[in-house]
Design an enzyme around this catalytic site. Structure first.
Site, PDB file in Angstrom:
ATOM      1  N   PHE A 191     -12.224 -37.874 115.230  1.00 17.17           N
ATOM      2  CA  PHE A 191     -11.854 -38.791 114.163  1.00 17.17           C
ATOM      3  C   PHE A 191     -11.858 -40.247 114.619  1.00 17.17           C
ATOM      4  O   PHE A 191     -12.217 -41.149 113.874  1.00 17.17           O
ATOM      5  CB  PHE A 191     -10.482 -38.396 113.637  1.00 17.17           C
ATOM      6  CG  PHE A 191      -9.957 -39.291 112.569  1.00 17.17           C
ATOM      7  CD1 PHE A 191     -10.573 -39.349 111.325  1.00 17.17           C
ATOM      8  CD2 PHE A 191      -8.847 -40.073 112.784  1.00 17.17           C
ATOM      9  CE1 PHE A 191     -10.092 -40.173 110.339  1.00 17.17           C
ATOM     10  CE2 PHE A 191      -8.351 -40.900 111.794  1.00 17.17           C
ATOM     11  CZ  PHE A 191      -8.976 -40.954 110.569  1.00 17.17           C
ATOM     12  N   ALA A 192     -11.466 -40.492 115.877  1.00 16.50           N
ATOM     13  CA  ALA A 192     -11.374 -41.869 116.351  1.00 16.50           C
ATOM     14  C   ALA A 192     -12.753 -42.504 116.489  1.00 16.50           C
ATOM     15  O   ALA A 192     -12.877 -43.712 116.655  1.00 16.50           O
ATOM     16  CB  ALA A 192     -10.624 -41.928 117.679  1.00 16.50           C
TER      17      ALA A 192
ATOM     18  N   ASN B 174     -10.294 -32.661 119.873  1.00 16.49           N
ATOM     19  CA  ASN B 174     -11.088 -33.693 120.528  1.00 16.49           C
ATOM     20  C   ASN B 174     -10.234 -34.891 120.946  1.00 16.49           C
ATOM     21  O   ASN B 174      -9.905 -35.038 122.130  1.00 16.49           O
ATOM     22  CB  ASN B 174     -12.238 -34.128 119.593  1.00 16.49           C
ATOM     23  CG  ASN B 174     -13.280 -34.952 120.316  1.00 16.49           C
ATOM     24  OD1 ASN B 174     -13.039 -35.472 121.394  1.00 16.49           O
ATOM     25  ND2 ASN B 174     -14.443 -35.088 119.718  1.00 16.49           N
ATOM     26  N   ASP B 175      -9.848 -35.721 119.989  1.00 18.39           N
ATOM     27  CA  ASP B 175      -9.129 -36.949 120.350  1.00 18.39           C
ATOM     28  C   ASP B 175      -7.823 -36.677 121.100  1.00 18.39           C
ATOM     29  O   ASP B 175      -7.439 -37.455 121.964  1.00 18.39           O
ATOM     30  CB  ASP B 175      -8.823 -37.770 119.086  1.00 18.39           C
ATOM     31  CG  ASP B 175     -10.086 -38.323 118.435  1.00 18.39           C
ATOM     32  OD1 ASP B 175     -11.079 -38.521 119.157  1.00 18.39           O
ATOM     33  OD2 ASP B 175     -10.084 -38.545 117.219  1.00 18.39           O
ATOM     34  N   VAL B 176      -7.156 -35.568 120.785  1.00 16.19           N
ATOM     35  CA  VAL B 176      -5.842 -35.304 121.395  1.00 16.19           C
ATOM     36  C   VAL B 176      -5.949 -34.898 122.863  1.00 16.19           C
ATOM     37  O   VAL B 176      -4.936 -34.773 123.548  1.00 16.19           O
ATOM     38  CB  VAL B 176      -5.051 -34.225 120.617  1.00 16.19           C
ATOM     39  CG1 VAL B 176      -4.766 -34.688 119.200  1.00 16.19           C
ATOM     40  CG2 VAL B 176      -5.751 -32.894 120.631  1.00 16.19           C
TER      41      VAL B 176
END
Lengths: 92, 465
Positions: free
Chosen positions: B430-431, B391-393
């Site tokens: 996570f962010a 997701n965040d990456v």
């Protein structure tokens, strides 16, 4: 030169050597690098054997044996799991 | 150093050389296994030299310790799933640090009146670093194993409190060496020092959240090496100092790489309490915007009739244990003439290289795995990207200077002609922020558990003409 100074020289030069060698490890091997490094930190087994071998009294003996057990978990577990992982890295 | 028995020192020197050469062979997957074998030979040489030299009086306890440790380590190494490697490495870090701390502790117990000379200081350092590594690693293990919340645990005044505890540890260590001349027995002060150091290890790791674990594990790895070095100073043993320094360097390099992979400083990771519920981020709109959905049949058609597919695995792949199904899909696509590659973000997963090990376990050839720098320019020439549990990456918000993940290096998947996101829901990563990638015109959302979705995909790709 005292033993402490010699030790510091050795520590600094070994750190620089480690940096040169490890910077070139490719990202794909970073997990085995870490578990292998883990196994190497089990070198505390050397200190643990020295301490346990010359221990006086129950407390020191107990500390030495506990140190041996912990270090051996790292040594045996670390090298074995690293070998297991690296065995999976295959090129087809 | 033992100058009465030069042969012992020569054996230790040989051991140190083998450790360095062994690590050097980790520079290529082709030689890495041999390198690991050399390093274990180095360990054997060091152990034999120590046993010959140490004039051990009583073997019983030592053999019990060796047998117990070998058994636990061996069973753990055989049984562990590749998805659980971060936990295993985490807890092994703890045992390494713990062993070094115990060596230093035993030295102090043997000579509580050691004073504030170089021996006293190295004993205190060895105990401190080892104890922090020990408890810190157990907290990291508990977080990764799901025994406690993976979210940051924070409280008001946390950093000030931690600083207070740290100063308390230093003060206790100094007084235990006789500085200040307090009328308390040195050993009593030392136990208080040890207790405070153990607490400090817990305090340092609890505010750090799940996806920051690659940094924590790397840092604790570095500490376990430094603890071994400190133990080497305590007993005056060069091979301990050298090996510990090598491990310390390895851990530090990985720590820095992981921080760079998130564009965050080590201080930000350590003290930021990043992740979970982030204040100041509007989460009310997450998941409310329309997306384009696709089922397994549609995804199979998107992947099976193109020239190039890049797979982006994330932690969700590990959670669902879907790596074997993913490899089957990859194989079938290749049989259809599709060029399949895997793009690995530096902080994908919970430890450095986590995804690579999972894919290696599933028998994906390592020359098909590419890191961010190698593959990012290729996305604009890629027909389809399949994102599995990441997701965040892959969040384009990283290009927005106002975002909390601004400047984080991301995989530029949105530049591919088609993006397929395999994910359980639209929940944030996570962010804690929404991902604009999910709402782009060229994105298809393939909802479901990664393992089930991947099994469905295997079947649908097989059905393709």
């Amino acid at each position: 030169m005292g033993e402490l100074m010699i030790g510091l020289y050795v520590f600094v030069l070994a750190t620089l050597t480690g940096r040169e060698v490890i910077t070139k490890v490719p990202p794909t091997l970073h997990t085995p690098l870490m578990s292998g490094a883990n196994a190497i930190s089990g070198i505390a087994i050397v200190g643990a054997l020295v301490v346990a071998g010359r221990a006086e009294g129950a407390l020191q003996t107990g500390l030495g044996i506990a140190a041996i057990a912990m270090a051996m978990i790292n040594v045996v577990g670390g090298f074995m799991v690293t070998d297991r992982m690296l065995g999976m890295f295959r090129k087809r | 150093m033992n100058l009465e028995h030069p042969l012992i020192e020569v054996a230790y020197l040989l051991s140190a050389i083998l450790f360095v050469v062994g690590l050097k062979r980790l520079q290529s997957p082709a030689t890495a296994r041999g390198g690991n074998a050399l390093a274990s030979l180095a360990m054997l040489v060091a152990i034999v030299a120590t046993i010959v030299d140490a004039e051990i009086l009583s073997w019983n306890g030592i053999l019990v310790g060796v047998a117990l440790g070998s058994l636990i380590g061996g069973v753990a190494a055989k049984r562990v799933q590749m998805t659980e490697m971060p936990q295993l490495v985490g807890i092994f870090n703890g045992f390494g640090g713990g062993a070094s701390a115990l060596v230093a502790i035993a030295e102090f117990v043997g000579n509580p009146a050691v004073g504030a000379g170089s021996t006293g200081v190295t004993i205190m350092l060895g105990t401190l670093i080892g104890a922090v590594t020990f408890t810190g690693s157990f907290i990291a293990f508990a977080k990764l194993q799901g025994l406690m919340t993976g979210n940051p645990i924070t409280f008001p005044g946390q950093n000030a409190f931690n600083a207070f505890v740290f100063l308390g540890v230093l003060a206790l260590g100094a007084t235990a060496m006789g500085i200040g001349g307090l009328a308390v027995a040195p050993l009593t002060l030392f136990w208080a020092f040890l207790g405070a150091a153990l607490v400090l290890g817990v305090l340092i790791v609890i505010p750090i959240g799940g996806a920051d674990m690659p940094v924590v594990i790397s840092l604790l790895n570095s500490y376990s090496g430094l603890a071994a070095s400190a133990a080497g100073f305590v007993i005056g043993n060069m091979v301990l100092i050298i090996s510990g320094a090598l491990v310390g360097a390895a851990g530090l390099i990985l720590t820095m790489l992981m921080c760079k992979g998130m564009n965050r400083s080590l201080a930000n990771v350590a003290f930021g309490g990043f992740g979970g519920e982030v204040a100041g981020v509007d989460r009310s709109q997450i998941g409310k915007r329309p997306v384009r959905r696709a089922d397994a049949e549609a995804v199979a058609a998107e992947l099976g009739y193109v020239n190039s597919v890049v797979v982006v695995p994330g932690y969700g792949l590990a959670v669902a244990q879907a790596q074997h199904e993913l490899r089957k899909v990859g194989d079938m696509l290749e049989d259809r003439g599709v060029d399949v590659k895997y793009a690995i973000h530096p902080v994908a997963g919970r430890m450095p290289g986590h995804m690579n090990v999972l894919l290696a376990e599933a028998d994906v050839s390592y020359d098909k795995l590419f890191d961010l720098d190698e593959i990012n320019d290729d996305f604009s020439n890629t027909d389809a990207v399949l994102i599995v549990g990441a997701n965040d990456v892959v969040n384009p918000a990283a290009r927005d200077p106002a975002s909390i993940i601004a400047g984080m290096p991301i995989l530029d998947v949105d530049r591919a002609r088609r993006v397929i996101v395999m994910k359980r829901s639209l929940s944030p990563g996570f962010a804690g922020i929404d991902n604009d990638l999910f709402y782009l015109d060229n994105t298809l959302m393939f909802f479901g558990d990664a393992k089930e979705s991947m099994s469905d995909l295997v079947r649908e790709v097989r059905e393709l003409a």
